[in-house]
Design a protein around this motif. Sequence first.
Motif, PDB file in Angstrom:
ATOM      1  N   ALA A 105       0.858  -1.137  -0.118  1.00  0.00           N
ATOM      2  CA  ALA A 105       0.154  -0.084  -0.071  1.00  0.00           C
ATOM      3  C   ALA A 105       0.909   1.002   0.074  1.00  0.00           C
ATOM      4  CB  ALA A 105      -0.861   0.101   1.206  1.00  0.00           C
ATOM      5  N   GLY A 106       2.099   1.255   0.165  1.00  0.00           N
ATOM      6  CA  GLY A 106       3.064   2.217   0.150  1.00  0.00           C
ATOM      7  C   GLY A 106       3.472   2.797   1.356  1.00  0.00           C
ATOM      8  N   CYS A 107       3.172   2.137   2.356  1.00  0.00           N
ATOM      9  CA  CYS A 107       3.519   2.663   3.686  1.00  0.00           C
ATOM     10  C   CYS A 107       5.003   2.797   4.086  1.00  0.00           C
ATOM     11  CB  CYS A 107       2.926   1.680   4.620  1.00  0.00           C
ATOM     12  SG  CYS A 107       0.919   1.825   4.717  1.00  0.00           S
ATOM     13  N   THR A 108       5.466   3.988   4.586  1.00  0.00           N
ATOM     14  CA  THR A 108       6.717   4.049   4.820  1.00  0.00           C
ATOM     15  C   THR A 108       6.964   3.006   6.347  1.00  0.00           C
ATOM     16  OG1 THR A 108       6.420   5.740   6.508  1.00  0.00           O
ATOM     17  CG2 THR A 108       7.189   6.124   4.005  1.00  0.00           C
ATOM     18  N   MET A 109       7.990   2.391   6.560  1.00  0.00           N
ATOM     19  CA  MET A 109       8.477   1.717   7.625  1.00  0.00           C
ATOM     20  C   MET A 109       7.303   0.602   7.858  1.00  0.00           C
ATOM     21  SD  MET A 109      10.006   4.653   9.839  1.00  0.00           S
ATOM     22  CE  MET A 109      10.483   3.674  11.176  1.00  0.00           C
ATOM     23  N   PRO A 110       7.132  -0.343   6.786  1.00  0.00           N
ATOM     24  CA  PRO A 110       6.056  -1.106   7.012  1.00  0.00           C
ATOM     25  C   PRO A 110       6.208  -2.349   8.161  1.00  0.00           C
ATOM     26  CG  PRO A 110       7.315  -1.779   4.948  1.00  0.00           C
ATOM     27  CD  PRO A 110       7.565  -0.292   5.471  1.00  0.00           C
ATOM     28  N   LYS A 111       7.386  -2.473   8.392  1.00  0.00           N
ATOM     29  CA  LYS A 111       7.848  -3.644   9.589  1.00  0.00           C
ATOM     30  C   LYS A 111       7.593  -3.070  10.754  1.00  0.00           C
ATOM     31  CE  LYS A 111      11.400  -6.265   7.107  1.00  0.00           C
ATOM     32  NZ  LYS A 111      12.761  -6.587   7.062  1.00  0.00           N
ATOM     33  N   ASP A 112       7.684  -1.749  11.004  1.00  0.00           N
ATOM     34  CA  ASP A 112       7.494  -1.165  12.135  1.00  0.00           C
ATOM     35  C   ASP A 112       5.991  -0.931  12.327  1.00  0.00           C
ATOM     36  OD1 ASP A 112      10.116  -0.922  12.854  1.00  0.00           O
ATOM     37  OD2 ASP A 112       9.999   1.292  12.318  1.00  0.00           O
ATOM     38  N   LEU A 113       5.307  -0.583  11.267  1.00  0.00           N
ATOM     39  CA  LEU A 113       3.740  -0.373  11.218  1.00  0.00           C
ATOM     40  C   LEU A 113       3.089  -1.712  11.512  1.00  0.00           C
ATOM     41  CD1 LEU A 113       1.571   1.503  10.758  1.00  0.00           C
ATOM     42  CD2 LEU A 113       1.477   0.980   8.420  1.00  0.00           C
TER      43      LEU A 113
END
Length: 197
Positions: free
Chosen positions: A142-150
């Motif tokens: 979905a283009g989120c930054t820092m997907p692992k943290d999210l």
Amino acid sequence: MDRPPSTREHIVSAAADLFYGEGIRAVSMDAIAARAGVTKRTLYYHFASKDDLVAAYLQERDQPNLARFRRWFRNADGDLGDRLQAVFQQLAKAASNRKWNGCGFLRTSAELANMPGHPAMQAARAHKKRVEAWLAEECAAAGCTMPKDLARQLMILLDGGFATVLMHRDPAYLEAAGMAAAALVRTAEAKRMSAVR
């Protein structure tokens, strides 16, 4: 044509019903053998110990649970927040069933908290890491930054929702966790968009 379940699969299924319904410490190998309709000798032929059977119970739940989450997500409409919220809403719906006893992985982990090396604890951790990895994949797509943290933050909402609903017997806590998950990813998306401008 579907093949009939093997003796091993039949034992795991019987154990799963008992472990999920009563807890792993409360269930004896005698009770599992009786539920499965096998002798204890047959039971121990397939599983060297109760520990091995508890681990198999969780391993058997791993892929079906993750597939269910994926299906709920895939079948939902809207953006990432809407789709994640739909997963929590489906979990809340499941939790409204009187036979719902929470997350089997978390309940087993709670019972074995003093045994971190137990094979069932390893199976539980592996499952939760797979769910977290899937969430990170969806966030990245979905283009989120820092997907692992999210994804890690979403896992806290998911497991916190499970635990709170089990305590209060109120599925609205999972619905609230779903709203928080949607807000979390939308905030992350808004930050990304403002950084692009």
